[in-house]
Design an enzyme around this catalytic site. Structure first.
Site, PDB file in Angstrom:
ATOM      1  N   LEU A  85       0.847  -1.200   0.000  1.00 33.57           N
ATOM      2  CA  LEU A  85       0.000   0.000   0.000  1.00 33.57           C
ATOM      3  C   LEU A  85       0.882   1.250   0.000  1.00 33.57           C
ATOM      4  O   LEU A  85       1.204   1.807   1.048  1.00 33.57           O
ATOM      5  CB  LEU A  85      -0.916  -0.010   1.235  1.00 33.57           C
ATOM      6  CG  LEU A  85      -1.598  -1.345   1.570  1.00 33.57           C
ATOM      7  CD1 LEU A  85      -2.458  -1.198   2.811  1.00 33.57           C
ATOM      8  CD2 LEU A  85      -2.427  -1.833   0.395  1.00 33.57           C
ATOM      9  N   ASP A  86       1.249   1.706  -1.172  1.00 39.05           N
ATOM     10  CA  ASP A  86       2.205   2.809  -1.276  1.00 39.05           C
ATOM     11  C   ASP A  86       1.555   4.033  -1.908  1.00 39.05           C
ATOM     12  O   ASP A  86       0.748   3.912  -2.833  1.00 39.05           O
ATOM     13  CB  ASP A  86       3.406   2.362  -2.128  1.00 39.05           C
ATOM     14  CG  ASP A  86       4.570   3.331  -2.037  1.00 39.05           C
ATOM     15  OD1 ASP A  86       4.648   4.094  -1.054  1.00 39.05           O
ATOM     16  OD2 ASP A  86       5.414   3.334  -2.962  1.00 39.05           O
ATOM     17  N   GLY A  87       1.918   5.202  -1.385  1.00 43.52           N
ATOM     18  CA  GLY A  87       1.495   6.451  -2.015  1.00 43.52           C
ATOM     19  C   GLY A  87       0.621   7.358  -1.173  1.00 43.52           C
ATOM     20  O   GLY A  87       0.154   8.387  -1.668  1.00 43.52           O
ATOM     21  N   THR A 257       1.265  -0.307  -5.461  1.00 44.72           N
ATOM     22  CA  THR A 257       0.732   0.944  -5.995  1.00 44.72           C
ATOM     23  C   THR A 257       1.791   2.040  -5.902  1.00 44.72           C
ATOM     24  O   THR A 257       2.783   1.911  -5.195  1.00 44.72           O
ATOM     25  CB  THR A 257      -0.514   1.366  -5.215  1.00 44.72           C
ATOM     26  OG1 THR A 257      -0.179   1.538  -3.828  1.00 44.72           O
ATOM     27  CG2 THR A 257      -1.615   0.315  -5.330  1.00 44.72           C
TER      28      THR A 257
END
Length: 309
Positions: A85-87, A257
């Protein structure tokens, strides 16, 4: 946009052993703002917003033709999908919001997507939420993540009951707050009997440490005569990894992501033959359409596992 989680209060349709009225946490709202106390006084507004959005939000960007079930017939669907879960921080910066608001948006996206994760017959979904290396981030940001994770665990209990999802948290638990450990034990105990849908949350997780602890466990068993050295193989190794909790411990598809093309110490052993998918969309904007696109991409892959076809 949801209200800030400094008004959060961990309460739903069930009781919680914490003394909520006396509880207080000091977490900065942003990197530039001073510390403000967390009083949890507007919880019902946040929970109402989260639940309403989950069941009624019609994001025009996610209006797509067909369903995951229809797409499933086009090829083999993965049994285990892992997601980094990136960003969240970049999303907040792009939208002129604080880091804490980006964290909140990421939490809500995970809650919103929970039902979508399993609609195509996928058995296991693993979310890499907080790595061991993330402890190096600013203390106010780390503290706020602990609040977010406790909220997520509490919200997942009624949601998991509705959808019959088993929830498991993997990773080290020594360094996380006692209240978060209690919330993890509560959601795991409440959902342990469910089968067919398994949500794994990786919290304070490191792929290297996972391999290391598995090796130590095997060495200890060999030392004590429980196994012979020549008995040690890949299967025994996998039985010592933290993903042994899953019926399908090896992810077929890993999504990260945010556009970064690395797995950042996540499932190092488990991902030897995993298909890696790197969409540029930031996690708070990763919805049903993007998930369907990832699954469709996976179905078009030719998985050979070292064989010539």
């Amino acid at each position: 946009m949801v209200s800030t989680l400094y008004s959060l209060y961990f309460s739903c349709s069930y009781s919680h052993p914490l003394s909520l009225q006396s509880r207080r946490l000091s977490v900065p709202l942003s990197m530039k703002s001073p510390c403000v106390p967390l009083y949890f006084k507007n919880t019902h507004r946040f929970i109402k917003s989260a639940i309403y959005d989950q069941y009624h939000e019609k994001d025009e960007r996610n209006e797509i033709s067909g369903t995951l079930g229809e797409k499933e017939n086009q090829g083999t669907m993965p049994k285990h999908v892992a997601i980094i879960l990136d960003g969240n921080r970049r999303w907040a910066k792009q939208n002129g919001l604080t880091i804490s608001e980006g964290q909140e948006a990421g939490c809500r996206r995970a809650l919103d997507m929970t039902e979508e994760f399993f609609t195509a017959g996928i058995n296991t979904v693993s979310l890499f939420a907080f790595s061991t290396e993330n402890w190096r981030r600013p203390q106010d940001e780390v503290d706020y993540w602990m609040v977010i994770f406790e909220f997520f665990a509490k919200m997942m209990i009624p949601q998991a009951h509705r959808q019959k999802i088993k929830v498991t948290v993997i990773g080290k638990r020594e360094n996380i707050p006692a209240s978060l450990r209690d919330a993890i034990l509560e959601v795991e105990e409440a959902t342990k009997s469910y089968e067919g849908k398994h949500l794994i949350m990786a919290l304070d997780y490191s792929g290297r440490l996972d391999i290391l602890q598995a090796c130590k466990s095997l060495a200890e068993k060999a030392k004590n005569g429980l196994i012979r050295l020549e008995d040690i193989n890949e299967k025994l190794m996998e039985n010592e990894l933290m993903t042994k909790c899953s019926e399908f411990p090896i992810p077929d598809l890993l999504i990260r992501t945010g556009g970064e093309q690395r797995i950042s110490n996540f499932f190092l052993w488990q991902s030897a033959y995993t298909e890696l998918y790197f969409p540029t969309v930031l996690w708070p904007e990763f919805g049903k359409a993007e998930y369907l696109e990832a699954l469709t991409w996976y179905q078009q892959r030719e998985r050979r596992f070292g064989l010539r076809v």
